[in-house]
Design a protein around this motif. Structure first.
Motif, mmCIF file in Angstrom:
data_model
loop_
_atom_site.group_PDB
_atom_site.id
_atom_site.type_symbol
_atom_site.label_atom_id
_atom_site.label_comp_id
_atom_site.label_asym_id
_atom_site.label_seq_id
_atom_site.Cartn_x
_atom_site.Cartn_y
_atom_site.Cartn_z
ATOM 1 N N UNK A 1 0.798 -1.307 -0.085
ATOM 2 C CA UNK A 1 0.081 -0.120 -0.183
ATOM 3 C C UNK A 1 0.875 1.451 0.043
ATOM 4 N N UNK A 2 0.453 2.242 -0.748
ATOM 5 C CA UNK A 2 1.209 3.338 -0.687
ATOM 6 C C UNK A 2 1.035 4.488 0.459
ATOM 7 N N UNK A 3 0.922 3.900 1.495
ATOM 8 C CA UNK A 3 1.028 4.736 2.604
ATOM 9 C C UNK A 3 2.084 4.389 3.992
ATOM 10 N N UNK A 4 2.732 5.271 4.507
ATOM 11 C CA UNK A 4 3.775 5.157 5.509
ATOM 12 C C UNK A 4 2.884 5.577 6.747
ATOM 13 N N UNK A 5 3.025 4.609 7.770
ATOM 14 C CA UNK A 5 2.554 5.031 9.282
ATOM 15 C C UNK A 5 3.614 5.329 10.205
ATOM 16 N N UNK A 6 2.846 6.513 10.821
ATOM 17 C CA UNK A 6 3.576 7.097 12.039
ATOM 18 C C UNK A 6 2.524 7.104 12.992
ATOM 19 N N UNK A 7 3.090 6.381 13.987
ATOM 20 C CA UNK A 7 2.244 6.274 15.426
ATOM 21 C C UNK A 7 2.900 6.933 16.508
ATOM 22 N N UNK A 8 2.287 7.953 16.869
ATOM 23 C CA UNK A 8 2.940 8.806 17.722
ATOM 24 C C UNK A 8 2.537 8.322 19.156
ATOM 25 N N UNK A 9 3.521 7.679 19.746
ATOM 26 C CA UNK A 9 3.060 7.251 21.150
ATOM 27 C C UNK A 9 3.901 7.811 22.083
ATOM 28 N N UNK A 10 4.369 8.987 21.681
ATOM 29 C CA UNK A 10 5.059 9.985 22.720
ATOM 30 C C UNK A 10 4.118 10.963 23.376
ATOM 31 N N UNK A 11 2.896 11.203 22.891
ATOM 32 C CA UNK A 11 1.725 12.053 23.410
ATOM 33 C C UNK A 11 1.503 11.768 24.810
ATOM 34 N N UNK A 12 1.606 12.663 25.786
ATOM 35 C CA UNK A 12 1.266 12.353 27.171
ATOM 36 C C UNK A 12 -0.166 13.048 27.658
ATOM 37 N N UNK A 13 -0.696 12.545 28.377
ATOM 38 C CA UNK A 13 -1.968 12.753 28.790
ATOM 39 C C UNK A 13 -1.916 12.917 30.461
ATOM 40 N N UNK A 14 -1.830 14.137 30.804
ATOM 41 C CA UNK A 14 -1.991 14.364 32.213
ATOM 42 C C UNK A 14 -3.090 13.750 33.086
ATOM 43 N N UNK A 15 -4.359 13.520 32.498
ATOM 44 C CA UNK A 15 -5.412 13.216 33.015
ATOM 45 C C UNK A 15 -5.178 11.580 33.270
ATOM 46 N N UNK A 48 -4.228 -2.516 5.429
ATOM 47 C CA UNK A 48 -3.065 -2.902 4.247
ATOM 48 C C UNK A 48 -1.693 -2.168 4.465
ATOM 49 N N UNK A 49 -1.398 -1.636 5.703
ATOM 50 C CA UNK A 49 -0.343 -0.651 5.858
ATOM 51 C C UNK A 49 0.854 -1.542 6.305
ATOM 52 N N UNK A 50 2.004 -1.811 5.655
ATOM 53 C CA UNK A 50 2.956 -2.855 6.146
ATOM 54 C C UNK A 50 4.166 -2.091 6.603
ATOM 55 N N UNK A 51 4.319 -0.749 6.624
ATOM 56 C CA UNK A 51 5.375 -0.046 6.917
ATOM 57 C C UNK A 51 4.956 0.977 8.115
ATOM 58 N N UNK A 52 5.263 0.671 9.368
ATOM 59 C CA UNK A 52 4.803 1.190 10.545
ATOM 60 C C UNK A 52 6.042 1.828 11.596
ATOM 61 N N UNK A 53 6.050 3.129 11.604
ATOM 62 C CA UNK A 53 7.161 3.700 12.422
ATOM 63 C C UNK A 53 6.343 4.066 14.110
ATOM 64 N N UNK A 54 6.897 3.537 15.003
ATOM 65 C CA UNK A 54 6.447 3.818 16.372
ATOM 66 C C UNK A 54 7.203 4.798 17.008
ATOM 67 N N UNK A 55 6.825 6.012 17.450
ATOM 68 C CA UNK A 55 7.588 7.116 17.996
ATOM 69 C C UNK A 55 7.116 7.191 19.466
ATOM 70 N N UNK A 56 7.631 6.564 20.543
ATOM 71 C CA UNK A 56 7.446 6.695 21.797
ATOM 72 C C UNK A 56 8.311 7.335 22.722
ATOM 73 N N UNK A 57 7.677 7.743 23.639
ATOM 74 C CA UNK A 57 8.523 8.334 24.820
ATOM 75 C C UNK A 57 8.808 7.406 26.045
ATOM 76 N N UNK A 58 9.384 7.851 27.001
ATOM 77 C CA UNK A 58 9.854 7.301 28.050
ATOM 78 C C UNK A 58 8.653 7.376 29.213
ATOM 79 N N UNK A 59 8.525 6.188 29.966
ATOM 80 C CA UNK A 59 9.047 4.866 30.224
ATOM 81 C C UNK A 59 8.723 3.788 28.960
ATOM 82 N N UNK A 60 9.699 3.039 28.624
ATOM 83 C CA UNK A 60 9.605 2.207 27.401
ATOM 84 C C UNK A 60 9.299 1.021 27.508
ATOM 85 N N UNK A 61 9.691 0.247 28.715
ATOM 86 C CA UNK A 61 9.716 -0.953 29.183
ATOM 87 C C UNK A 61 8.504 -1.667 28.674
ATOM 88 N N UNK A 62 7.211 -1.330 29.258
ATOM 89 C CA UNK A 62 5.950 -1.849 29.192
ATOM 90 C C UNK A 62 5.809 -1.976 27.575
#
Length: 340
Positions: A1-15, A48-62
Motif C-alpha cells: 500500500x502507498x501509505x507510510x504510518x507514523x504512530x505517535x506514542x509519545x503523546x502524554x495525557x496528564x489526566x 494494508x499498511x505494512x511499514x509502521x514507525x512507532x515514536x514512543x517516549x519514556x518509560x519504554x519497558x512496558x
C-alpha cells in the motif's frame, strides 16, 4: 500500500497520570486483554499498511515488552514492517499528535521510505478506522491534509503526502508550528484541508474518567459489535493461558473477563483482565481489575480501577463514584488496616 504510518506514542495525557507513571499512554491496558496501541496497529494492518514507525517516549519497558518485533500484528518482516523509533527527549512528549521535533530525530525513516503518503496517528483514540478508504478520499479531494473526524470530534488521525510532511518537519521552527495536529488546528494557507467522516464506535482516552467511561461502554453489545469486527480483528500480544475458572458459588453479570482468571466471588458490570483472582465472598461492581491482581475474601469494591499486580487484602471496602473512581496504582497493596 502507498501509505507510510507514523504512530505517535509519545503523546502524554496528564489526566491519565495514575496509569502512566510506569508506562506510556499507548501501553495502558484496555478491555481486559488489550493495550490502547493494539487498536491503532490493528487498524493499520487491516488497512494494508505494512511499514509502521512507532515514536514512543519514556518509560519504554512496558511498550517494548508488549510489541516486541511486531509478530502479533504480522509486522516482523525482512522488508518494511515495524520500526521502533524512541524519542530521546526525556522531558518531551507533547499533548498534540505528530510533534515535528520528535519526527525530526528520525528523519531518515521518511527520506529512505518510498511511500508517497503518510498517515500520522495516535495510540489513545479507539476506532475501527479504514485508512485505505481514508487515503482514497484524501487523494480524490485534492487536499493537502485530511483529518479523520466523527460527530464533530477530531480523531487525531491525519493523512498527507510524505513530501509535505518532510517540508513541515524541516521548516516547523521558522513557521512556529509544533505538530501535524497544530497545523490542522491553525488551518493556515496555503494548505488545503479536508475532513474524513468516520462512522462507527470511537472513544478518546485522555483522562481517568474517559478511560472509565470507554471501558464500561464496551459492556454494551452494540458497541462491542461496532469495535470488534470479524473481518477486521483487533490483534494483541499472544499469551497462552487456560480459560477462566468460575468456581462454585461465583456470580457474574454483565462483565468482560479475560482468560487465565479465577472467579470465586461476585462480579457485576466490570472488566477483569488476565490472571486475576477474585476470592470467595468478594463483591466487585463497576470495577476494572487489571492483570495478575488479587482481590481477597470478603472485599467490597465499587467504582475502582486496580492496575496490574495490585493486592487488595481481606475485607477491604473501597467505594468510588462514576465521576471519581478510585485508582490503585501498579503493584500497590491495600489492607484493611491501611484504611483506618
Amino acid at each position: 500500500m502507498n501509505l507510510l504510518a507514523v504512530v505517535d506514542a509519545s503523546v502524554k495525557k496528564e489526566g491519565l497520570q495514575d496509569l502512566t507513571m510506569q508506562r506510556t499512554v499507548s501501553s495502558v491496558p484496555f478491555a481486559g486483554r488489550y493495550r490502547l496501541i493494539d487498536f491503532t496497529l490493528s487498524n493499520l494492518v487491516n488497512s494494508g499498511v505494512s511499514t509502521v514507525g512507532i515514536f514512543p517516549s519514556y518509560p519504554l519497558a512496558s511498550l517494548l515488552d508488549h510489541i516486541g518485533v511486531g509478530k502479533s500484528w504480522d509486522l516482523d518482516r525482512r522488508k518494511n514492517g515495524l520500526y521502533f523509533l524512541p524519542v530521546t527527549q526525556r522531558d518531551g512528549g507533547l499533548s498534540s499528535v505528530g510533534a515535528f521535533a520528535a519526527l525530526e530525530e528520525h528523519i531518515q525513516f521518511f527520506t529512505k521510505s518510498n511511500q508517497p503518503h503518510v498517515v500520522v496517528t495516535n495510540s489513545f483514540v479507539i476506532t475501527q478506522l479504514d485508512f485505505k478508504d481514508m487515503l482514497e478520499q484524501h487523494i480524490d479531494s485534492g487536499a493537502d491534509i485530511t483529518e479523520a473526524v466523527s460527530q464533530g470530534v477530531s480523531l487525531k488521525n491525519y493523512i498527507l503526502s510524505r513530501e509535505l510532511l518532510l517540508e513541515l518537519i524541516q521548516t516547523h521552527q521558522d513557521k512556529k508550528v509544533v505538530s501535524v495536529e497544530d497545523v490542522v488546528n491553525l488551518k493556515k494557507s496555503p494548505h488545503v484541508f479536508n475532513e474524513y467522516d468516520y462512522k462507527g464506535y470511537f472513544a478518546v482516552i485522555d483522562s481517568i474518567q474517559s478511560y472509565f467511561e470507554a471501558s464500561f461502554a464496551l459492556l454494551d453489545e452494540e458497541n462491542r459489535e461496532q469495535l470488534f469486527l470479524k473481518d477486521r480483528p483487533i490483534y494483541t500480544k499472544v499469551k497462552d493461558e487456560p480459560p477462566t475458572r468460575y468456581m462454585n458459588g461465583s456470580k457474574v453479570k454483565r462483565a468482560l473477563i479475560a482468560n487465565g482468571s479465577t472467579i470465586m466471588g461476585e462480579v457485576i458490570d466490570s472488566t477483569i483482565s488476565r490472571g486475576v483472582y477474585i476470592k470467595k465472598g468478594a463483591r466487585i461492581e463497576k470495577c476494572i481489575i487489571m492483570q495478575k491482581s488479587s482481590v481477597e475474601e470478603n472485599c467490597d469494591l465499587k467504582y475502582v480501577i486496580a492496575d496490574k499486580d495490585v493486592f487488595i487484602g481481606e475485607g477491604v471496602v473501597l467505594h468510588g463514584t462514576a465521576e471519581h473512581p478510585i485508582v490503585l496504582r501498579k503493584g500497590e497493596t491495600v489492607r484493611k488496616e491501611d484504611l483506618r
